[in-house]
Write a protein that holds these residues in place. Structure first.
Motif, PDB file in Angstrom:
ATOM      1  N   VAL A 161      -2.717  -1.546  -3.462  1.00  0.00           N
ATOM      2  CA  VAL A 161      -3.671  -0.439  -3.402  1.00  0.00           C
ATOM      3  C   VAL A 161      -2.927   0.848  -3.059  1.00  0.00           C
ATOM      4  O   VAL A 161      -1.852   0.820  -2.455  1.00  0.00           O
TER       5      VAL A 161
ATOM      6  N   THR B 166      -1.356   5.465   1.368  1.00  0.00           N
ATOM      7  CA  THR B 166      -2.673   4.954   1.744  1.00  0.00           C
ATOM      8  C   THR B 166      -2.861   5.151   3.238  1.00  0.00           C
ATOM      9  O   THR B 166      -1.922   4.931   4.012  1.00  0.00           O
TER      10      THR B 166
ATOM     11  N   ASN C  29       0.791  -1.232   0.000  1.00  0.00           N
ATOM     12  CA  ASN C  29       0.000   0.000   0.000  1.00  0.00           C
ATOM     13  C   ASN C  29       0.822   1.282   0.000  1.00  0.00           C
ATOM     14  O   ASN C  29       0.294   2.361   0.218  1.00  0.00           O
TER      15      ASN C  29
ATOM     16  N   TRP D   5     -11.732   6.532  -1.426  1.00  0.00           N
ATOM     17  CA  TRP D   5     -10.483   6.456  -0.691  1.00  0.00           C
ATOM     18  C   TRP D   5     -10.154   7.795  -0.038  1.00  0.00           C
ATOM     19  O   TRP D   5     -10.444   8.859  -0.595  1.00  0.00           O
TER      20      TRP D   5
ATOM     21  N   ASN E 200      -7.272  -0.704  -7.121  1.00  0.00           N
ATOM     22  CA  ASN E 200      -8.145  -0.158  -6.079  1.00  0.00           C
ATOM     23  C   ASN E 200      -9.587  -0.640  -6.184  1.00  0.00           C
ATOM     24  O   ASN E 200     -10.347  -0.551  -5.218  1.00  0.00           O
TER      25      ASN E 200
END
Length: 304
Positions: free
Chosen positions: A202, A178, A144, A285, A277
């Motif tokens: 992600v 993230t 991430n 997000w 994602n």
């Protein structure tokens, strides 16, 4: 169908968030705690949470602790004694108990292609990943980038008082960020997905230092500039000096380790290449802009 998850490291910052996310789904959670530890005592207030006690050095007890679960999720944090040694014990117990799935404690940028000697913590993850790949278990790692919250605290990329954003080598290198809550959400979804691949990548935001400076300018109404801090090679050399001078070689996140993270990020070696994602559906997000705006808002309220 209810999924039973064994969660190691549930009392840590990320572990608590993963536990909270799991409980928003049809899941039961066994929280693994060591003998004598009281930190997990309050976690079994929910009737879907059970606290199980086992030492990582006790293979039989650890195997019994994980027996019958659908997946083992590790959110432990530390250096070799934890990331390699404790997780090896947990992996061995997972295999011995016949548990089909294992999620190691990665939660990081992509450590797989970094230079040897460039990042201690990443290399420990890479070393353990080799054990995971050799084990008869279906594993999934979550990559991430950097936790976005670090931009307002432990990672001094943004010099708020000086209105500068630091960079090494290039201000246009893409960096992955993230938030911890978004990582925890993905962790829970991975745990509940028996078809999850070996790696899930992600990123809540993918930004350059130049774009971060522009975002700070927009949020504050004051110009934020870029500050060249040298090359990644120079920073790598500085981190090695810091490591040699370190008084505690087992400290998890000393300043020199932070330098190593920036070396890997600004060199591009740790950049995520296959971000997905949308794997678990559409989601809003939390972005770097959101994190910075919230931080500036708190600072303004405190000052007022």
């Amino acid at each position: 169908m209810t999924t039973t998850v064994l969660l190691a490291g549930a009392t840590g910052d990320l572990g608590q968030r993963i536990l909270r996310e799991l409980l928003t789904h049809d899941a039961r959670v066994r929280v693994l705690t060591r003998p004598g530890s009281r930190s997990a005592a309050a976690l079994d207030a929910d009737d879907r949470v059970d606290v199980v006690v086992a030492a990582y050095g006790d293979h039989d007890a650890l195997t019994e602790a994980v027996r019958g679960v659908d997946v083992v999720v590790s959110a432990v944090s530390g250096t070799r004694s934890v990331i390699v040694d404790a997780q090896r014990a947990l992996l061995a117990a997972t295999v011995a108990a016949g548990v089909p799935r294992f999620v190691p404690s990665d939660w990081s940028a992509d450590y797989r292609s970094i230079d040897v000697g460039s990042n201690r913590n990443f290399e420990l993850r890479r070393e353990f990943a080799a054990d995971v790949d050799a084990a008869p278990v279906r594993a999934t790692s979550v990559l991430n980038g950097m936790f976005a919250e670090l931009l307002t605290g432990d990672a001094p990329l943004i010099l708020f008082g000086r209105h500068k954003v630091l960079y090494w080598s290039s201000p246009d290198q893409v960096l992955d960020f993230t938030t911890k809550d978004d990582v925890a959400r993905v962790a829970a979804l991975v745990a509940l997905d028996p078809d999850a691949p070996r790696v899930v990548e992600v990123a809540g935001s993918r930004m350059t230092a130049r774009e971060i400076a522009s975002t700070m300018t927009e949020l504050t109404g004051e110009p934020f500039g870029l500050q060249w801090a040298g090359t990644t090679a120079t920073l790598s050399a500085m981190s090695k000096v810091g490591r040699r001078l370190s008084k505690d070689p087992d400290e998890a996140f000393p300043a020199w380790q932070g330098m190593q993270y920036f070396v890997n990020m600004f060199s591009g070696q740790a950049q995520l290449r296959h971000v997905d994602n949308d794997r678990f559906g559409a989601h809003e997000w939390t972005t770097v802009r959101d994190v910075l705006a919230a931080h500036l808002g708190r600072a303004a309220r405190t000052a007022g």
